[in-house]
Design an enzyme around this catalytic site. Structure first.
Site, PDB file in Angstrom:
ATOM      1  N   CYS A   2     -22.796   4.384 -19.294  1.00  0.00           N
ATOM      2  CA  CYS A   2     -22.432   3.181 -19.129  1.00  0.00           C
ATOM      3  C   CYS A   2     -22.360   2.035 -19.668  1.00  0.00           C
ATOM      4  O   CYS A   2     -23.044   2.333 -20.104  1.00  0.00           O
ATOM      5  CB  CYS A   2     -21.854   2.117 -17.817  1.00  0.00           C
ATOM      6  SG  CYS A   2     -23.778   1.329 -17.024  1.00  0.00           S
ATOM      7  N   GLN A  31      -3.685   9.369  13.314  1.00  0.00           N
ATOM      8  CA  GLN A  31      -5.524   9.290  13.181  1.00  0.00           C
ATOM      9  C   GLN A  31      -5.553   9.481  14.805  1.00  0.00           C
ATOM     10  O   GLN A  31      -5.143  10.553  14.947  1.00  0.00           O
ATOM     11  CB  GLN A  31      -4.844   7.657  13.712  1.00  0.00           C
ATOM     12  CG  GLN A  31      -4.475   6.382  12.461  1.00  0.00           C
ATOM     13  CD  GLN A  31      -5.249   5.603  12.551  1.00  0.00           C
ATOM     14  OE1 GLN A  31      -6.551   6.502  12.287  1.00  0.00           O
ATOM     15  NE2 GLN A  31      -5.178   5.470  10.843  1.00  0.00           N
ATOM     16  N   ASP A  83       0.482   2.235   9.278  1.00  0.00           N
ATOM     17  CA  ASP A  83      -0.193   3.064  10.914  1.00  0.00           C
ATOM     18  C   ASP A  83      -1.183   1.995  11.711  1.00  0.00           C
ATOM     19  O   ASP A  83      -0.867   0.839  11.337  1.00  0.00           O
ATOM     20  CB  ASP A  83      -0.926   3.842  10.364  1.00  0.00           C
ATOM     21  CG  ASP A  83      -1.893   3.373   9.719  1.00  0.00           C
ATOM     22  OD1 ASP A  83      -1.455   2.855   8.870  1.00  0.00           O
ATOM     23  OD2 ASP A  83      -3.248   4.431   9.450  1.00  0.00           O
ATOM     24  N   ASP A 118      -2.283   0.897   0.175  1.00  0.00           N
ATOM     25  CA  ASP A 118      -2.278   1.816   1.116  1.00  0.00           C
ATOM     26  C   ASP A 118      -1.207   0.072   1.835  1.00  0.00           C
ATOM     27  O   ASP A 118      -1.156  -0.939   1.423  1.00  0.00           O
ATOM     28  CB  ASP A 118      -3.665   0.980   2.100  1.00  0.00           C
ATOM     29  CG  ASP A 118      -3.506   0.902   2.697  1.00  0.00           C
ATOM     30  OD1 ASP A 118      -2.703   2.096   3.624  1.00  0.00           O
ATOM     31  OD2 ASP A 118      -4.625   1.442   3.512  1.00  0.00           O
ATOM     32  N   SER A 119      -0.748   0.909   3.233  1.00  0.00           N
ATOM     33  CA  SER A 119       0.311   0.139   3.740  1.00  0.00           C
ATOM     34  C   SER A 119      -0.413  -0.921   4.634  1.00  0.00           C
ATOM     35  O   SER A 119       0.697  -2.044   4.574  1.00  0.00           O
ATOM     36  CB  SER A 119       1.190   1.008   4.640  1.00  0.00           C
ATOM     37  OG  SER A 119       0.330   1.120   6.007  1.00  0.00           O
ATOM     38  N   GLY A 120      -1.626  -1.170   4.534  1.00  0.00           N
ATOM     39  CA  GLY A 120      -2.035  -2.559   4.894  1.00  0.00           C
ATOM     40  C   GLY A 120      -2.067  -2.285   7.059  1.00  0.00           C
ATOM     41  O   GLY A 120      -2.512  -3.018   7.571  1.00  0.00           O
ATOM     42  N   GLY A 121      -2.167  -1.030   7.449  1.00  0.00           N
ATOM     43  CA  GLY A 121      -1.910  -1.247   8.723  1.00  0.00           C
ATOM     44  C   GLY A 121      -3.553  -1.724   9.388  1.00  0.00           C
ATOM     45  O   GLY A 121      -3.174  -2.199  10.482  1.00  0.00           O
ATOM     46  N   TYR A 122      -4.337  -1.145   8.372  1.00  0.00           N
ATOM     47  CA  TYR A 122      -6.365  -1.628   8.947  1.00  0.00           C
ATOM     48  C   TYR A 122      -5.973  -3.128   9.186  1.00  0.00           C
ATOM     49  O   TYR A 122      -6.335  -3.493  10.113  1.00  0.00           O
ATOM     50  CB  TYR A 122      -6.985  -0.767   8.362  1.00  0.00           C
ATOM     51  CG  TYR A 122      -7.964  -1.340   8.421  1.00  0.00           C
ATOM     52  CD1 TYR A 122      -8.805  -0.741   9.548  1.00  0.00           C
ATOM     53  CD2 TYR A 122      -8.735  -2.482   7.401  1.00  0.00           C
ATOM     54  CE1 TYR A 122     -10.321  -0.717  10.188  1.00  0.00           C
ATOM     55  CE2 TYR A 122     -10.176  -2.901   7.935  1.00  0.00           C
ATOM     56  CZ  TYR A 122     -11.522  -2.381   9.078  1.00  0.00           C
ATOM     57  OH  TYR A 122     -12.426  -2.760   9.134  1.00  0.00           O
ATOM     58  N   CYS A 181     -27.551   7.722 -17.374  1.00  0.00           N
ATOM     59  CA  CYS A 181     -26.101   6.943 -17.539  1.00  0.00           C
ATOM     60  C   CYS A 181     -26.263   6.562 -18.987  1.00  0.00           C
ATOM     61  O   CYS A 181     -26.683   6.055 -19.644  1.00  0.00           O
ATOM     62  CB  CYS A 181     -26.069   5.472 -16.463  1.00  0.00           C
ATOM     63  SG  CYS A 181     -24.383   5.086 -15.995  1.00  0.00           S
ATOM     64  N   HIS A 220     -21.309  -0.531 -14.261  1.00  0.00           N
ATOM     65  CA  HIS A 220     -22.012   0.471 -13.860  1.00  0.00           C
ATOM     66  C   HIS A 220     -21.429   0.997 -12.195  1.00  0.00           C
ATOM     67  O   HIS A 220     -22.125   2.529 -12.435  1.00  0.00           O
ATOM     68  CB  HIS A 220     -23.459   0.331 -13.668  1.00  0.00           C
ATOM     69  CG  HIS A 220     -24.332   0.674 -13.383  1.00  0.00           C
ATOM     70  ND1 HIS A 220     -25.457   2.215 -13.590  1.00  0.00           N
ATOM     71  CD2 HIS A 220     -24.764   1.414 -12.434  1.00  0.00           C
ATOM     72  CE1 HIS A 220     -26.002   2.879 -13.546  1.00  0.00           C
ATOM     73  NE2 HIS A 220     -25.485   2.862 -12.397  1.00  0.00           N
ATOM     74  N   GLY A 271      -9.074   5.715   9.723  1.00  0.00           N
ATOM     75  CA  GLY A 271      -9.493   4.958  11.350  1.00  0.00           C
ATOM     76  C   GLY A 271     -11.564   5.848  11.362  1.00  0.00           C
ATOM     77  O   GLY A 271     -11.862   6.027  12.356  1.00  0.00           O
ATOM     78  N   ASP A 287     -11.382   6.647  -1.149  1.00  0.00           N
ATOM     79  CA  ASP A 287     -11.497   4.805  -1.815  1.00  0.00           C
ATOM     80  C   ASP A 287     -12.184   4.640  -0.852  1.00  0.00           C
ATOM     81  O   ASP A 287     -12.632   4.674  -0.647  1.00  0.00           O
ATOM     82  CB  ASP A 287      -9.632   3.918  -1.691  1.00  0.00           C
ATOM     83  CG  ASP A 287      -9.094   3.850  -0.741  1.00  0.00           C
ATOM     84  OD1 ASP A 287      -9.756   2.911  -0.116  1.00  0.00           O
ATOM     85  OD2 ASP A 287      -9.452   4.456   0.368  1.00  0.00           O
ATOM     86  N   CYS A 292     -25.295   0.277 -18.801  1.00  0.00           N
ATOM     87  CA  CYS A 292     -26.933   0.544 -19.462  1.00  0.00           C
ATOM     88  C   CYS A 292     -27.374   1.238 -20.785  1.00  0.00           C
ATOM     89  O   CYS A 292     -28.462   1.207 -20.902  1.00  0.00           O
ATOM     90  CB  CYS A 292     -26.511   2.159 -18.281  1.00  0.00           C
ATOM     91  SG  CYS A 292     -27.053   2.353 -16.855  1.00  0.00           S
TER      92      CYS A 292
END
Length: 367
Positions: free
Chosen positions: A304, A187, A145, A91-95, A302, A333, A214, A264, A307
């Site tokens: 994993c 956006q 952005d 991610d570019s990190g705009g947020y 599960c 998990h 956004g 994500d 578990c």
């Protein structure tokens, strides 16, 4: 990058596909654990592989602050630097620039702010962010952005959309590493006309994929789903669609239903570090006293590592004793749970039973 659709649900917009990057093939819909600083918190890359994770998200903004893209480039790129041979998206990190730093000035040219690490004055432009991400060397990268908070006035959101579109074009022009796939970011807050305007202009630029940013910033599930309903219709069928920063299992299922391919979120690891486990029967808060002598695993369905080997009583003991292993085991998990959920979603779409899968999921969660 090549993206192809393998199956589409007949009752919804849900679809199953394959995303082929330069060195990786990824089944969609896909969930990408968040490794902001180049690490999935408390987990090693080998542990992450055991959850069937194929792609992770890192944050170019944070990595350029520390350790810096020069060190990463000299180490052979981000994959080698962090010891991960799966796919990576940055991610570019705009947020983060607009929400986490001491922002002092934003203009059409870029953003001037104070580093939260050492107070250094910094200036980021779309061109600079492309250079950083080209140097870092992730498989998929994002343009710079402007992400507005919620609630937001429509006029302010309109200015941010105009800037986001202009910056997207500058990022396209500055993007030099053609081994990397560059997505556009839609956006527009919760304003229909702004979202559609942004989507249309980005599609005209012919990005290889499209992100919806956004959202999940406080607007609630109803408004988020409403935005997805109309925004997806303006994005190309033949390109992947990525909903940024989402989410909880039901949010993912609702978004898949609306045609989203990629997700994500910090939810599985952040909850894991706080002793909250996602299971097929709902969430478990391991610190609750009812688990003090519980000899069951977190989730009987599960497979994993956690578990297969540990009881709820032991996991509760680790958290009460402030042992780091507790954070690791529940985070492990949770990511396994999310990846298994995505596998079940893909299978249900391929078999033509996504609606039934969703209904059964909701029923189990409410029992």
């Amino acid at each position: 990058m090549i993206f192809r659709t393998l199956a589409v649900d007949k009752q919804t917009k849900a679809r199953c596909g394959e995303l082929r990057l330069a060195n990786h093939s990824i089944s969609t819909p896909v969930f990408m654990p968040v490794g902001t600083q180049g690490t999935i918190k408390t987990l090693t890359p080998q542990q992450l592989k055991e959850t069937n994770t194929k792609i992770i998200l890192c944050n170019a903004y944070h990595l350029c602050l520390r350790p810096g893209e020069k060190i990463i480039r000299q180490s052979g790129g981000l994959h080698k630097f962090i010891g991960w041979d799966g796919a990576i998206i940055t991610d570019s990190g705009g947020y983060q620039v607009f929400s986490l730093t001491g922002l002092t000035k934003v203009s059409d040219n870029g953003v001037e702010f104070q580093s939260p690490i050492d107070g250094t004055r910094m200036f980021l432009t779309p061109e600079r962010m492309m250079q950083i991400q080209n140097d870092i060397g992730a498989d998929v990268i994002m343009p710079f952005d402007e992400c507005v908070p919620y609630p937001c006035e429509q006029d302010k959101a309109g200015v941010a959309v105009k800037r986001t579109v202009e910056w997207a074009e500058r990022c396209l022009n500055a993007h030099k590493n053609k081994q990397q796939t560059l997505f556009g970011i839609v956006q527009g807050s919760v304003f229909r006309e702004l979202r559609i305007e942004c989507a249309r202009k980005l599609v005209e630029m012919n990005f290889e994929g499209y992100s919806i940013g956004g959202l999940s910033v406080g607007e609630g599930a109803f408004l988020m789903n409403e935005v997805l309903d109309y925004t997806v219709d303006y994005l190309p069928q033949e390109r992947p669609r990525y909903l940024m920063g989402v989410g909880f299992p039901i949010d993912i299922i609702n978004a898949v239903e609306r045609g989203i391919d990629m997700f994500d979120c910090v939810v599985p690891t952040r909850n894991g570090r706080n002793g909250c486990a996602f299971t097929s029967a709902g969430k478990i808060k391991i610190l609750n006293s009812q688990y003090k002598e519980d000899k069951e695993s977190l989730d009987k369905t599960c497979g994993c590592y956690t578990c297969r080997n540990f009881t709820r009583a032991y996991l509760r003991h680790l958290f009460l004793a402030n042992e780091i292993l507790g954070l690791t085991l529940i985070s492990l998990h949770n990511i396994f749970y999310f990846q298994n959920l995505m596998q079940q979603i893909r299978e249900s779409i391929m078999k033509g039973g996504f609606k039934d899968f969703k209904a059964e999921f909701l029923l189990k969660q409410s029992e």
